[in-house]
Design a protein around this motif. Structure first.
Motif, mmCIF file in Angstrom:
data_model
loop_
_atom_site.group_PDB
_atom_site.id
_atom_site.type_symbol
_atom_site.label_atom_id
_atom_site.label_comp_id
_atom_site.label_asym_id
_atom_site.label_seq_id
_atom_site.Cartn_x
_atom_site.Cartn_y
_atom_site.Cartn_z
ATOM 1 N N ILE A 161 0.889 -1.180 0.000
ATOM 2 C CA ILE A 161 0.000 0.000 0.000
ATOM 3 C C ILE A 161 0.919 1.220 0.000
ATOM 4 C CG2 ILE A 161 -1.859 1.245 1.143
ATOM 5 C CD1 ILE A 161 -2.746 -1.392 2.402
ATOM 6 N N GLY A 194 -2.276 4.415 -1.327
ATOM 7 C CA GLY A 194 -3.193 4.622 -0.200
ATOM 8 C C GLY A 194 -3.101 6.047 0.322
ATOM 9 N N GLY A 201 -5.641 3.503 3.155
ATOM 10 C CA GLY A 201 -5.135 2.155 3.456
ATOM 11 C C GLY A 201 -6.253 1.141 3.548
ATOM 12 N N CYS A 221 2.715 -1.564 4.380
ATOM 13 C CA CYS A 221 2.013 -0.267 4.375
ATOM 14 C C CYS A 221 3.059 0.831 4.508
ATOM 15 C CB CYS A 221 1.043 -0.196 5.542
ATOM 16 S SG CYS A 221 -0.216 -1.480 5.505
ATOM 17 N N GLU A 226 -1.992 4.173 7.070
ATOM 18 C CA GLU A 226 -2.448 3.155 6.104
ATOM 19 C C GLU A 226 -2.537 1.792 6.785
ATOM 20 O OE1 GLU A 226 0.454 3.327 2.999
ATOM 21 O OE2 GLU A 226 -0.542 4.963 1.925
#
Ligand code: GZL
Length: 336
Positions: A161, A194, A201, A221, A226
């Motif tokens: 992400i 994201g 996220g 992430c 996120e």
């Protein structure tokens, strides 16, 4: 005659002391064009600047939150030029599109200090204080390699992400992790934006849970917000993550609340991105004011935090780096 001269001398001294006193009270005018307010990291960055560039420290701060809009950020800088700021600080939303406005700052004789993210299409700034995002991404990959080996995990199928498109932090973390993934033969199933937000996220992770159900065992992430959103999405999808879960969950930034998630075993690791550039910028400005030398490129110190002690050091670019196994004491002592 002597009496007149004595009075004139005394008057001249009083006026000069008054001028010195007035000059001493003149603040340093600083314009700060901040990315926005998209994450807890950003909040800490803004708070640090407002704490440092205060009247008590001899500053008058003009602050603009560009709300993740590059046009707003460029306008803010042009307004700072019009207002005759002594210094301009900018955290660039994206890496490019900077040479024109930085040339205007240079023509106006206003020093520019860049913090946090990077500018790649102009060198017309006087200093930069921030993080090595490529190293953050590489460290994440090197830790995952060592962790997978320690846990006997032979196959890595990762979902990423990403942060805001075009941001130096996104580019560095993405490229760094991908370099290790390519070297180790891992699969990156997908890598979507994201935007460094919790909502972003969650939205991306919800889509991933639909599209890649049962195919992935790692989620990277690119910031804590996120990762918080990704947790919500995986909870809703009945997917387990963290220590003992089906999915290794990794984040960047290392906010205190996020490190509590790591300590509690909800996340496996968090790679710090230090938001406290302002104190170093203060030192640079004071050196400039005094006509002294200063460091024009400063990397802020950062650490890598994990839940378990399977991996306590990694090698990044040939340099051994400590991996900090969290304790409650460490989490409680975190500055932001
Ligand atoms: C990184 C910084 C990023 C953070 C995010 O230096 O620019 O932007 O990782 C923030 O949390 O939104």
């Amino acid at each position: 005659m002597k009496k007149i001269l004595a009075i004139a001398l005394a008057l001249a001294m009083v006026l000069s002391l008054g001028a010195i006193a007035f000059a001493a009270e003149e603040p340093i005018y600083v314009g700060f064009a901040q990315v926005g307010h998209e994450s807890d990291w950003r909040t800490a960055s803004t708070q640090s600047a407002q704490d440092v560039f205060s009247a008590e420290n001899g500053y008058e701060l003009s602050f603009v939150d560009a709300d993740n809009d590059s046009a707003v950020q460029l306008d803010a800088i042009r307004n700072f030029i019009q207002q005759g700021m002594d210094y301009i600080i900018v955290d660039p939303i994206v890496e490019t599109g900077w040479d024109a406005v930085l040339t205007e700052c240079e023509d106006a004789g206003i020093p520019v200090i860049v913090i946090d993210r990077t500018i790649t299409d102009s060198d017309k700034f006087d200093a930069w204080v921030g993080s090595d995002f490529m190293v953050e991404g590489l460290a994440c990959g090197e830790w995952l390699k060592a962790y997978a080996e320690a846990k006997g995990i032979e196959e890595i199928n990762a979902l990423v992400i990403e942060g805001s498109t075009g941001a130096g932090a996104t580019i560095g973390r993405t490229d760094g992790f991908k370099e290790i993934a390519d070297r180790e033969g891992w699969t990156i199933l997908d890598s979507q934006c994201g935007d460094f937000t919790e909502a972003g996220g969650q939205e991306v992770m919800e889509s991933y849970c639909q599209s890649y159900a049962g195919q992935f065992n790692v989620v990277i992430c690119q910031n804590d917000n996120e990762a918080a959103g990704a947790m919500t999405a995986m909870d809703q999808a009945g997917i387990t993550y963290g220590v003992g879960g089906d999915v290794i969950l990794v984040s960047f930034d290392a906010n205190r609340w996020a490190l509590q998630n790591v300590l509690d075993g909800k996340w496996n690791a968090d790679f710090e991105c230090n938001p406290m550039a302002a104190p170093t910028v203060d030192e640079i400005i004071k050196a400039m004011e005094a006509g002294e030398d200063y460091e024009a490129e400063v990397y802020v110190p950062e650490s890598w935090f994990v839940a378990e002690d399977d991996v306590t050091s990694i090698e990044v670019n040939g340099e051994e780096q400590e991996v900090v196994v969290l304790t409650q004491e460490i989490v409680d002592a975190r500055p932001y």
